[in-house]
Design a protein around this motif. Structure first.
Motif, short mmCIF file in Angstrom:
data_model
loop_
_atom_site.label_atom_id
_atom_site.label_comp_id
_atom_site.label_asym_id
_atom_site.label_seq_id
_atom_site.Cartn_x
_atom_site.Cartn_y
_atom_site.Cartn_z
N GLY A 2 0.82 -1.19 0.05
CA GLY A 2 -0.08 0.00 -0.04
C GLY A 2 1.04 1.34 -0.02
N ARG A 3 0.19 2.23 -0.48
CA ARG A 3 0.92 3.64 -0.56
C ARG A 3 0.80 4.15 0.91
N ARG A 4 2.12 4.95 1.35
CA ARG A 4 1.93 5.13 2.86
C ARG A 4 1.33 6.48 3.07
N LEU A 5 0.56 6.36 4.26
CA LEU A 5 -0.08 7.62 4.80
C LEU A 5 0.81 8.36 5.51
N SER A 6 1.00 9.67 5.56
CA SER A 6 2.50 10.22 5.80
C SER A 6 1.77 11.51 6.61
N VAL A 20 2.79 5.90 7.80
CA VAL A 20 1.79 4.90 8.90
C VAL A 20 1.20 3.99 7.90
N GLY A 21 0.84 2.85 8.50
CA GLY A 21 0.52 1.69 7.52
C GLY A 21 1.50 1.26 6.77
N MET A 22 2.78 0.92 7.00
CA MET A 22 3.68 0.39 6.01
C MET A 22 3.47 -0.76 5.82
N ASN A 23 3.56 -1.29 4.42
CA ASN A 23 3.22 -2.66 4.26
C ASN A 23 4.39 -3.40 3.40
N PRO A 24 4.61 -4.41 3.83
CA PRO A 24 5.73 -5.17 3.19
C PRO A 24 5.35 -5.66 1.85
N ALA A 25 6.45 -5.86 1.00
CA ALA A 25 6.31 -6.25 -0.55
C ALA A 25 7.74 -6.83 -0.89
N SER A 26 7.53 -8.00 -1.90
CA SER A 26 8.62 -8.59 -2.28
C SER A 26 9.65 -7.68 -3.05
N ALA A 27 10.97 -8.11 -2.86
CA ALA A 27 11.91 -7.17 -3.54
C ALA A 27 11.87 -7.36 -5.03
N GLU A 28 12.44 -6.52 -5.74
CA GLU A 28 12.29 -6.70 -7.08
C GLU A 28 13.31 -5.71 -7.74
N PRO A 29 13.93 -6.19 -8.91
CA PRO A 29 15.11 -5.44 -9.62
C PRO A 29 14.65 -3.78 -10.04
N ALA A 30 15.70 -2.97 -9.78
CA ALA A 30 15.43 -1.60 -10.08
C ALA A 30 15.49 -1.31 -11.54
N ARG A 88 4.41 1.39 -5.02
CA ARG A 88 3.48 1.53 -5.85
C ARG A 88 2.35 2.78 -5.62
N ALA A 89 2.07 3.34 -6.27
CA ALA A 89 1.18 4.54 -5.86
C ALA A 89 -0.29 3.81 -5.96
N GLU A 90 -1.28 4.61 -5.47
CA GLU A 90 -2.66 4.10 -5.46
C GLU A 90 -3.09 2.74 -5.50
N ASP A 91 -2.71 2.13 -4.14
CA ASP A 91 -2.85 0.59 -4.32
C ASP A 91 -3.51 0.26 -2.76
N PHE A 92 -3.94 -1.17 -2.86
CA PHE A 92 -4.39 -1.66 -1.68
C PHE A 92 -3.63 -1.92 -0.57
N VAL A 210 -8.24 3.91 -2.79
CA VAL A 210 -7.23 3.22 -2.17
C VAL A 210 -6.08 3.84 -1.93
N ALA A 211 -6.03 5.20 -2.49
CA ALA A 211 -4.73 6.02 -2.66
C ALA A 211 -3.86 6.09 -1.47
N THR A 212 -4.28 5.85 -0.24
CA THR A 212 -3.46 6.16 0.88
C THR A 212 -3.06 4.94 1.13
N GLY A 213 -3.40 3.76 0.64
CA GLY A 213 -2.96 2.35 1.28
C GLY A 213 -4.03 1.87 2.13
N SER A 214 -4.99 2.76 2.62
CA SER A 214 -6.02 2.62 3.31
C SER A 214 -7.42 2.80 2.74
N TYR A 215 -8.53 2.18 3.03
CA TYR A 215 -9.64 2.40 2.38
C TYR A 215 -10.34 3.55 3.09
#
Length: 599
Positions: A2-6, A20-30, A88-92, A210-215
């Motif tokens: 999710g996108r972070r609310l700050s 706030v509401g940091m979410n884990p995600a899998s690593a990916e190549p830059a 990722r922006a605007e995500d669940f 979902v833009a803030t990562g929270s509904y």
């Protein structure tokens, strides 16, 4: 992720953005410059190492830093042992990352198109208020050709927070494409239908939700309302039929059910309306059935929503029975509750009322999972249910497509109403307008055939019915009731009525269907008759006959069908006769919905 609310904080003279509401995600190549999240930034030294890489630190929270970085800077941080993930922006929220945001949905659609290019095509019905694409999917065996086949429309996501409906649309795209050539039932539908899917009618509202990562619990689109600080129109109250008529929407711009300043004021609704109208070919709407997916309550709803009356102007008893019968059949497959839309609550300006009332499309609303009393917010079921709750509607969705040839088939009245589908209508007459039939008096002295609105008569039961099978008119012997049941019945011999000339195609199996009744009193005999014949080349060939008998026979509409394939390539006329062979017998007959089809 999710996108972070700050919120901004200052610590030890260093500007930080607390996340706030940091979410884990899998690593990916830059792969390009952009925003990333760095895990493991817990000390001042960690922070300094990130800063020395050249990346711009946007904020740090609980050991995770948001940065803006070049690919080389990302590689430097990874070489130092940091876990770096693209943001990722605007995500669940992370727990619901299996849901598709707008960009992910389009990417998923493009994957399916690439995998099945001969049966699926992605175009667009236009743009949303904020300029996002409104994808349109067509699935058919000859996808680039506009074929003469029944069409089906599946729509989703009029309401922003109902994200499960987008997943339902994606499921249908994959169901029809992955199943083609493997599943006989699906293959038959793709070969015999044109399937249209609008997977996301409200991408602006969905992304905002979902833009803030929270509904945000957002329902409407994102179109500003003039003269108000409130934003958004309820798309499913913005359709023109019975717009703002009946207390089923709000005129308050801040309301969730605000209907907009006028019908079709929302650009998203304009675009879908224009697409539906574009499917009128030769004045005939090609889309025959539709489901608009919503959430929640596990319901299957049909028109009308603006009134609690089961039947109303534009929705007669047969139509209501067909809606209810198909709705109930579909509900038997998914466990939903079938009911008229207004049984849930009054709505005006809804899509299903507009599709039916203005286009004659058998349109349903599916309210998806969960049920009426969910735990938590029913608009946000966990991602773990996506597979089960979309698959749950497989059978109902296929049934809707299967009945697109003629929904009236479900109540056994396809002969009266069948207009297009797997067979082609060669010629038809429902007697609502004059199409050139010629009445011959013959030997009858009364009760001649005529087209019109019949009046009922009774004698030991109904002898002439006061209603047609469809519409107002039928073809009937002696339309008026008169002072008694025998006042205008057939008397003294035979009355006949002859159709105009009908040119039959040279190829295909030809079938003549019609509705009829033949009623008489107990003093009838075998000489009293109802007969249908074919006239061709000076010959008269009877194809159907019903004789009277010494017993009372009440009027009741019945369907009949005969094979006309032997007349392929010829011009024919139909001759319908009613005969009173006795001086005192009571004879009545009627015909409606005559149709010749080719299959």
């Amino acid at each position: 992720m999710g996108r972070r609310l700050s919120v901004s904080l200052t610590l030890a003279g260093v500007g930080l953005l607390v996340l706030v509401g940091m979410n884990p995600a899998s690593a990916e190549p830059a792969e390009k410059s952009g925003r990333y999240v760095v895990d493991g930034v817990r000390t001042l030294d960690d922070r300094n190492r990130v800063a020395r890489s050249g990346a711009a630190i946007d904020g740090i929270d609980h050991g995770r830093a948001e940065i803006t970085a070049l690919p080389s800077e990302v590689r430097t941080l990874r070489d130092q042992g940091f876990v770096v993930e693209r943001q990722r922006a605007e995500d669940f929220p992370a727990a619901d990352k299996a849901y598709h945001n707008s960009a992910e949905m389009i990417a998923e659609l493009d994957k399916v198109v690439a995998a099945h290019p001969t049966i699926i095509r992605r175009t667009s019905i236009g743009k949303s208020y904020e300029g996002r694409d409104l994808p349109l999917i067509k699935i058919s065996d000859n996808v680039a050709v506009d074929e003469d086949e029944p069409e089906v429309l599946y729509g989703a996501h009029q309401h922003a927070r109902e994200h499960l409906t987008v997943e339902m649309a994606l499921y249908l795209v994959k169901l029809y494409t992955d199943g083609y050539g493997k599943d006989a039932r699906i293959t038959k539908l793709v070969d015999g239908r044109e399937l249209w899917i609008v997977p996301d009618l409200n991408p602006d509202g969905g992304e905002y939700d979902v833009a803030t990562g929270s509904y945000r619990n957002w329902r409407k689109n994102r179109q500003p309302n003039a003269g108000s600080g409130s934003v958004g129109t309820d798309l499913n109250r913005n359709w023109s039929f019975r717009f703002a008529c009946c207390g089923g929407s709000s005129d308050n711009p801040s309301s969730e059910t605000y209907h907009g300043p006028s019908a079709f004021s929302a650009p998203e609704i304009q675009r879908l309306r224009d697409f539906v109208l574009s499917r009128r070919v030769g004045g005939v709407q090609q889309i025959k059935t539709s489901i608009d997916f919503h959430a929640y309550s596990e319901l299957i709803l049909w028109p009308f929503g603006y009134t609690t009356a089961d039947t109303a102007t534009g929705l007669n008893a047969d139509q209501q029975a067909a809606f209810q019968s198909l709705g109930t059949r579909m509900a038997n497959s998914n466990g939903y509750t079938p009911e008229q839309s207004s049984d849930l609550y009054i709505t005006d300006g809804s899509i299903i009322d507009w599709l039916w009332a203005t286009q004659g499309i058998f349109a349903y609303t599916f309210e998806m999972y969960p049920g009426v009393n969910p735990s938590g917010n029913g608009f946000y079921p966990p991602a773990s249910v996506i597979s089960a709750q979309t698959t749950r509607n497989k059978e109902a969705s296929l049934q809707l497509a299967e009945f697109a040839d003629c929904v009236y088939r479900i109540i056994g009245k396809q002969a009266q109403y069948y207009k297009s589908g797997t067979a082609n209508v060669v010629w038809s007459d429902d007697f609502e307008s004059a199409k050139g039939w010629t009445v011959t008096k013959g030997t009858a002295t009364g009760g001649l055939w005529e087209r019109g609105n019949p009046e009922s008569t009774t004698q030991n039961g109904p002898k002439q019915l006061g209603s047609a099978v469809s519409g107002d008119n039928d073809l009937v012997t002696g339309r008026k009731a008169g002072s008694s049941a025998g006042s205008n019945d057939v008397d003294g011999g035979t009355t006949a009525v002859r159709s105009p000339s009908i040119a039959l195609p040279a190829a295909g199996a030809l079938t003549l269907d019609w509705s009829w009744y033949f009623a008489h009193a107990a003093n009838a005999s075998a000489g009293d008759q109802f007969k249908v014949s074919v006239l061709h080349g000076g010959a008269k060939t009877a194809v159907f006959a019903k004789a009277g008998a010494a017993g009372d026979r009440d009027a009741a509409w019945t369907e009949a069908s005969v094979d006309l394939t032997s007349y392929a390539g010829k011009s024919i006329q139909l001759l319908i006769e009613a005969t009173d062979a006795g001086s005192a017998s009571l004879i009545e007959a009627a015909v409606d919905n005559v149709m010749i089809t080719k299959s």
